[in-house]
Design a protein around this motif. Structure first.
Motif, short mmCIF file in Angstrom:
data_model
loop_
_atom_site.label_atom_id
_atom_site.label_comp_id
_atom_site.label_asym_id
_atom_site.label_seq_id
_atom_site.Cartn_x
_atom_site.Cartn_y
_atom_site.Cartn_z
N HIS A 57 0.85 -1.22 -0.19
CA HIS A 57 0.00 0.09 -0.02
C HIS A 57 1.04 1.10 -0.09
O HIS A 57 2.01 1.34 0.64
CB HIS A 57 -0.70 -0.07 1.38
CG HIS A 57 -2.06 0.97 1.31
ND1 HIS A 57 -1.99 2.03 1.54
CD2 HIS A 57 -3.36 0.55 0.70
CE1 HIS A 57 -2.96 2.76 1.34
NE2 HIS A 57 -3.94 1.99 0.86
N HIS A 63 -3.06 13.26 -4.10
CA HIS A 63 -4.13 12.26 -3.81
C HIS A 63 -5.04 12.70 -2.80
O HIS A 63 -6.19 12.44 -3.01
CB HIS A 63 -3.43 10.73 -3.55
CG HIS A 63 -4.41 9.75 -3.80
ND1 HIS A 63 -4.46 9.19 -5.06
CD2 HIS A 63 -5.14 9.06 -2.99
CE1 HIS A 63 -5.57 8.09 -4.79
NE2 HIS A 63 -6.18 8.05 -3.47
N SER A 64 -4.51 13.34 -1.85
CA SER A 64 -5.39 13.79 -0.93
C SER A 64 -6.28 14.78 -1.27
O SER A 64 -7.30 15.10 -0.47
CB SER A 64 -4.50 14.31 0.26
OG SER A 64 -3.97 15.36 -0.09
N GLU A 91 -8.63 8.64 1.81
CA GLU A 91 -8.34 7.01 1.67
C GLU A 91 -7.93 6.35 2.71
O GLU A 91 -7.14 6.92 3.70
CB GLU A 91 -7.24 6.83 0.84
CG GLU A 91 -7.04 5.48 0.30
CD GLU A 91 -5.99 5.35 -0.64
OE1 GLU A 91 -5.61 6.31 -1.57
OE2 GLU A 91 -5.36 4.10 -1.02
N GLU A 92 -8.34 5.17 3.16
CA GLU A 92 -8.23 4.36 4.43
C GLU A 92 -7.69 2.98 4.12
O GLU A 92 -7.78 2.57 3.06
CB GLU A 92 -9.72 4.37 4.97
CG GLU A 92 -10.21 5.44 5.54
CD GLU A 92 -11.28 5.38 6.69
OE1 GLU A 92 -12.03 6.07 6.72
OE2 GLU A 92 -11.16 4.34 7.41
N ARG A 143 -5.08 6.58 7.63
CA ARG A 143 -6.02 7.31 6.64
C ARG A 143 -5.34 8.57 6.34
O ARG A 143 -4.62 9.15 6.73
CB ARG A 143 -7.24 7.46 7.55
CG ARG A 143 -8.23 8.44 6.78
CD ARG A 143 -9.45 8.98 7.47
NE ARG A 143 -10.06 7.99 8.06
CZ ARG A 143 -10.40 7.97 9.41
NH1 ARG A 143 -9.81 8.81 10.16
NH2 ARG A 143 -11.19 7.08 10.01
#
Lengths: 634, 423
Positions: free
Chosen positions: A2, A46-47, A52-53, A67
């Motif tokens: 990830h 992306h943020s 996103e978690e 997160r």
């Protein structure tokens, strides 16, 4: 893997590799920092898109999860930027220090830990990495001059105190069914006692990290023994980013600070006291690093003040001030570090007149100093302005204390300027001591990071509204922020520039270039411009020390009377002494007397037990008789 | 995990109602801790223990006997059998503590013997009352029965002595001052934990006691933890500090287990592992430092980090694990205990956090005095590399246990959940 894990593992792996292969530690850590900057930038990008978690593992039902949202996104980016700049600076600066192998290892671990803290989705995850950062902090503070263990121990006590407060707060939330998520649907209101207690405990942890009074004393202590890069990286930038990040999270996302006026007033009082107390201490310092470190404390006060107002503009101002502070304070520590590296001293008395030989460093220091003093149009002004707006706004809502907070904030700003005039004069202006005649500008690796930070200060000030506020600060808050009053930074900059231009014209055309020189009359002596007559900046504000109450307070402060870690240690050691000298001794004596009693009883028995067979036979008979009688009757 | 369980499955049900051994995951967990600490202490002793033939043979015999009695207490399913193992442990402690045979050592051994023996005599009376009231001492038959206050208190006095808690801890600092370093490690890793094991098996897993009893235990645990933490802060020798630290940490374990909640019990169980490993490692490290510097007085020590950096780093990790800093194992244990404490009473939580603060302060003091600063003793004897490796091993276990804490938690959580659910 990830992307979150990659971001955390890259600096971690680089640090471990650099530690194992000590010869390549510079290369490994630089590659690690640059790579992590790349990944951090991607995550920041992306943020913008959404949240996103990612859940790593669940321990006894409590998730360890990560997160990414817009608040953590932009702070991630800046942590990575500071990491790269300060590492670049370290390569030259750290050459003559001992223990650099550990230093780079700890730097990379700090970087990895900070990413993990910012990505944490709940307080439990956050606390794990928060504590890990403290362990690393202890290690990195031990890399330093003789006596570093004092500063390291003090940091461990104070920040550890904050950690334990957080531990208690989180355990309280977990035990009483509160939420530990850092971004719940609805922030918890601060009405019932458990929630208020939990908020206070968690805020203590955040403030201990940020270095707010009275949890600040390890920072000036560390400035005596630690390298300038450590000061620039940890107390000046990272700890502010993380501590104020957590405070913002707590007061806006997890809890709703606006629901409790008393807590807000307490928070603002802490902020105001921090601003004034630390800046007064800074005025009278004799060492550059120690003076700067007191400002690193003082400025936290503005952030706490801003967040404590509970108004959108104040919170945004506090958050923006956090960002600005890390930029200019890192710049200040690094440029002061350059001067220290090139001259070999950081005592104000021994410095002077370096501006001509170190122009770039002088420029960076000047810009950052004006920024911290809140001179328009630099970034420090904008964020302070927003904080003032927030304070005025709560005055409009009926808060009677607002003039006090406003005065403290503004007075703090004036005193900051005063103490930086002292530094500017005594490092870069004034007369140069003979010993420093051959000092040159620092190397490329040293001035590039400082200049970048100084230019950022200007850019973030001039284009404050259109760039940093709009791209970083506003999106990261869950409320709509009204633009800060009538301040027009671009216009103001133009006016300042025009003013400066007019001033230059007057200077060039007028008498400024050729001042009338006349012999000054000092008791008939001719003054030679030599070492004897050199005016240093140390004594600029000694009059503060002579003021009746303030002077005494400052003296107490210098002697450590307000040092929380001394208080904690003293009280705990006193308690320990009481326990040892009362309870422990009492128990010990008690058991000894008991033993004596048994022994004496035994001796008593020895008169009866004479060893004669007939006596024992008689005793057996009597015993058996009693036994049977009891048996028969019962 | 199942492989490990199968491997140990020879521990089946005994035939006789008295000689009855059995256990599930929790028992296996305790036994593995004891075996690990015992093994490390044994290896350390092989290098370090020198003496006349018979004496050394006696030493090793009792070392192994102490481990065996610990495992006996863990697996025995009958209170009388537990008591037998318990007394073997008392005997082994006595013989091991006075190993060096000087007058003070013998006195320390006698203290250990008298306090433990006296308390366990009271415990025997408690067992007799249970036998009289419930007609059985088998744990399986006692399960779920409510017993009265008197036998509970009497048995608990025995536990207090072995697990060195407030009124009955006096033997422990003396014993630690006298005993060889590996014996200190065994005492804090195994002998002290035996009391916790019995408390867990009897009061938490088996019988029901009046609610006031458990609350009192928790209160006593906190007071003991605070008092011992304070004394540790003022200790003058390494061993003295670690001894009082052990007393202080035992309070946390009692606190977690006494307030029978899911997180509290889980935290208490983790605490046994964290503390056994970390404190045993610290005693071994302190032993090495003492031998190298020739003194245990903290004011005369210093500069150990320069002489042996590896030992210094390992000791720092162990000390931070005892303090409860993430990501080390001690942190997760402490958090569990705190949640358990706060579920019951806010005061318990505040007391526990102050005790933790004591831990932080005295551990900083220990590390600063022994390892940092300038060396006070010029002649620092070389340290055996193998022994340093043993300390490093303990530090690695503390670190790995923390990073992979989900391992032991998953191993234990189902049993703890059924246990807490039964209450």
């Amino acid at each position: 893997m990830h992307p979150f894990l990659i971001l955390v593992c890259v600096p971690l792996a680089a640090g471990i590799l650099g530690w194992i292969i000590g010869r390549l530690r510079n290369e490994f850590s630089f590659i690690g920092a640059v790579l992590s900057l790349y990944f951090a930038f991607r995550l920041f990008w992306h943020s913008r898109g959404g949240i996103e978690e990612f859940e790593l593992v669940r321990i006894a039902g409590i998730p360890v999860a990560f997160r990414l949202d817009s608040l953590s996104g932009f702070i991630l980016l800046f942590v990575a930027v500071f990491g790269v700049l300060i590492l670049l600076f370290s390569f030259r600066y750290m050459k003559h220090w001992r223990g650099t192998r550990g230093y780079y290892f700890y730097m990379m671990l700090t970087l990895a830990g900070s990413y993990a803290v910012l990505l944490s989705a709940n307080l439990f995850t956050l606390l794990i990495f928060w504590g890990a950062l403290l362990v690393v902090l202890y290690g990195i503070l031990l890399v330093g001059r003789r006596g570093a263990e004092k500063a390291a121990g003090k940091a461990l006590v104070i920040v550890g105190l904050g950690d334990f407060a957080m531990l208690l707060g989180i355990a309280l939330l977990l035990a009483r069914g509160g939420m530990i998520d850092l971004r719940p649907q609805i922030p918890m209101p601060l009405h019932d006692g458990t929630m208020i207690l939990a908020f206070v405990l968690l805020a203590v942890g955040a403030l201990a990290k940020a270095g707010s009074m009275p949890l600040h004393t390890w920072i000036p202590q560390a400035s005596k023994t630690s390298p300038a890069t450590v000061m620039a990286f940890i107390p000046a930038s990272l700890d502010k980013l993380l501590g104020i990040y957590l405070l913002t999270r707590l007061s806006v996302y997890v809890f709703d600070i606006a629901t409790n006026v008393a807590l807000r007033n307490i928070l603002m009082t802490v902020g105001a006291v921090t601003v004034l107390g630390a800046v007064m201490m800074a005025l009278v310092q004799k060492r550059v690093m120690r003076l700067l470190s007191f400002h690193a404390v003082s400025q936290v006060g503005y952030m706490v003040l801003g967040i404590g107002t509970g108004t959108p503009i104040g919170i945004a101002g506090g958050l923006f001030h956090m960002l600005n502070h890390s930029i200019y304070k890192a710049g200040l520590f690094l440029s002061a570090g350059t001067a220290e590296y090139m001259t070999g001293t950081e005592e104000i008395d021994k410095l002077g007149g370096l501006g001509r030989q170190m122009p770039i460093t002088f420029f960076s220091f000047l810009v950052c100093a004006l920024a911290i003093a809140g001179i328009p149009p630099l970034n420090g002004f904008v964020s302070k302005w927003m904080v003032y707006q927030g304070i005025i706004q709560i005055g409009g809502e009926g808060n009677r204390l607002f003039p006090v907070f406003l005065t403290a904030a503004m007075l703090g700003s004036v005193l900051t300027l005063a103490s930086f005039l002292k530094l500017l004069h005594s490092i870069f202006l004034g007369q140069r001591p003979a010993a420093l005649a051959r000092v040159r500008e620092g190397s490329f690796a040293m001035w590039v990071p400082t200049a970048i930070l100084a230019l950022t200060c200007i850019a973030f000030g001039v284009f404050a509204i259109s760039f940093p506020l709009r791209s970083f600060i506003y999106p990261s808050l869950p409320m709509i922020v009204q633009p800060p009053g009538i301040w027009q930074p671009v216009l103001a900059t133009l006016l300042v520039l025009i003013g400066l231009g007019v001033g230059a014209v007057v200077y060039l055309l007028g008498t400024g270039r050729k001042p009338a020189a006349g012999r000054s009359f000092v008791g008939g002596e001719r003054i030679a411009y030599d070492e004897e007559s050199r005016v240093t900046g140390t004594a600029f504000y000694t009059s503060v020390k002579r003021m009746p109450i303030v002077g005494d307070l400052l003296r107490f402060g210098e002697e450590g009377a307000f040092d929380l870690s001394n208080w904690v240690k003293g009280i705990m050691a006193g308690l320990g002494g009481v326990f040892r000298n009362s309870l422990d001794l009492l128990l010990d004596r008690g058991y000894q007397y008991l033993g004596q009693l048994v022994k004496n009883a035994g001796q008593g028995l020895s008169y009866v037990m004479t060893g004669r067979l007939t006596l024992y036979l008689a005793m057996i008979l009597v015993g058996a008789a009693i036994f049977y009688v009891v048996l028969l009757l019962g | 995990m199942s492989f490990v369980e199968n491997w140990f499955s020879f521990v089946g049900r005994g035939r006789s109602p008295w000689l009855d051994f059995a256990g599930g995951r929790v028992e296996l967990y305790f036994a593995l801790i004891f075996a690990f600490v015992g093994l490390v202490a044994l290896l350390y002793s092989v290098v370090k223990i020198r003496g006349r033939g018979g004496q050394v043979v006696e030493y090793f015999a009792f070392l192994v006997l102490l481990v065996a009695s610990g495992v006996g207490v863990v697996y025995a399913r009958n209170l009388l059998l537990i008591f037998a193992a318990w007394e073997i442990a008392t005997f082994a402690i006595w013989r091991l503590v006075l190993y060096y045979r000087s007058d003070e050592d013998v006195a320390a051994g006698s203290w250990a013997w008298f306090v433990n023996f006296g308390a366990s005599t009271l415990m025997l009376v408690g067992l007799a009352i249970i036998l009289f009231e419930e007609k059985t001492l088998s744990l399986d038959q006692l399960r779920g029965l409510e017993i009265s206050m008197l036998p509970a208190v009497l048995i608990f006095i025995g536990i207090l002595a072995k697990s060195a808690t407030l009124p009955l801890y006096v033997w422990l600092p003396k014993a630690y001052r006298a005993a060889p370093a590996p014996v200190c490690a065994m005492l804090s890793g195994i002998a002290e934990s035996i009391g916790i094991v019995l408390f867990f098996k009897l009061f938490v897993m088996t019988i029901r006691v009046p609610g006031a009893f458990m609350t009192t235990v928790a209160g006593l645990a906190i007071v003991s933890s605070l008092v011992a933490g304070g004394i540790a802060l003022r200790a003058k020798t390494l061993r003295g500090l670690l001894a009082y630290s052990t007393i202080s940490q035992l309070g946390f374990m009692f606190l977690g287990l006494a307030l029978v909640g899911y997180h509290g019990v889980l935290g208490g169980l983790l605490y046994v592992l964290a503390h056994a490993v970390a404190k045993a490692g610290l005693f071994l490290s302190a032993g090495l430092v003492e031998d190298a510097a020739g003194t245990s007085e903290m004011d005369e020590l210093g500069g150990g980090a320069k002489r042996s950096p590896t030992l210094a780093v390992a000791t720092a990790v162990l000390a931070l694990s005892v303090v409860g800093m993430p990501p080390l194992l001690g942190f997760f244990a402490k958090l569990g205990v705190l949640i358990g404490a706060l579920e019951s009473n806010l005061l318990f939580g505040v007391g526990a956090i102050i005790a933790a603060l004591f831990t932080l302060l005295y551990m900083i003091r220990l590390y600063t005095k022994a390892f940092l600063g300038e060396a006070q003793t010029p002649d620092w004897k070389p340290i055996n590399g193998f022994l340093v490796t043993l300390v490093v091993l303990m530090a690695l276990v503390s670190l790995a246990g923390g990073v992979a804490v989900f391992g032991p938690v998953r191993f234990l959580q189902d049993e703890v959940l059924t246990l807490v659910g039964a209450f």
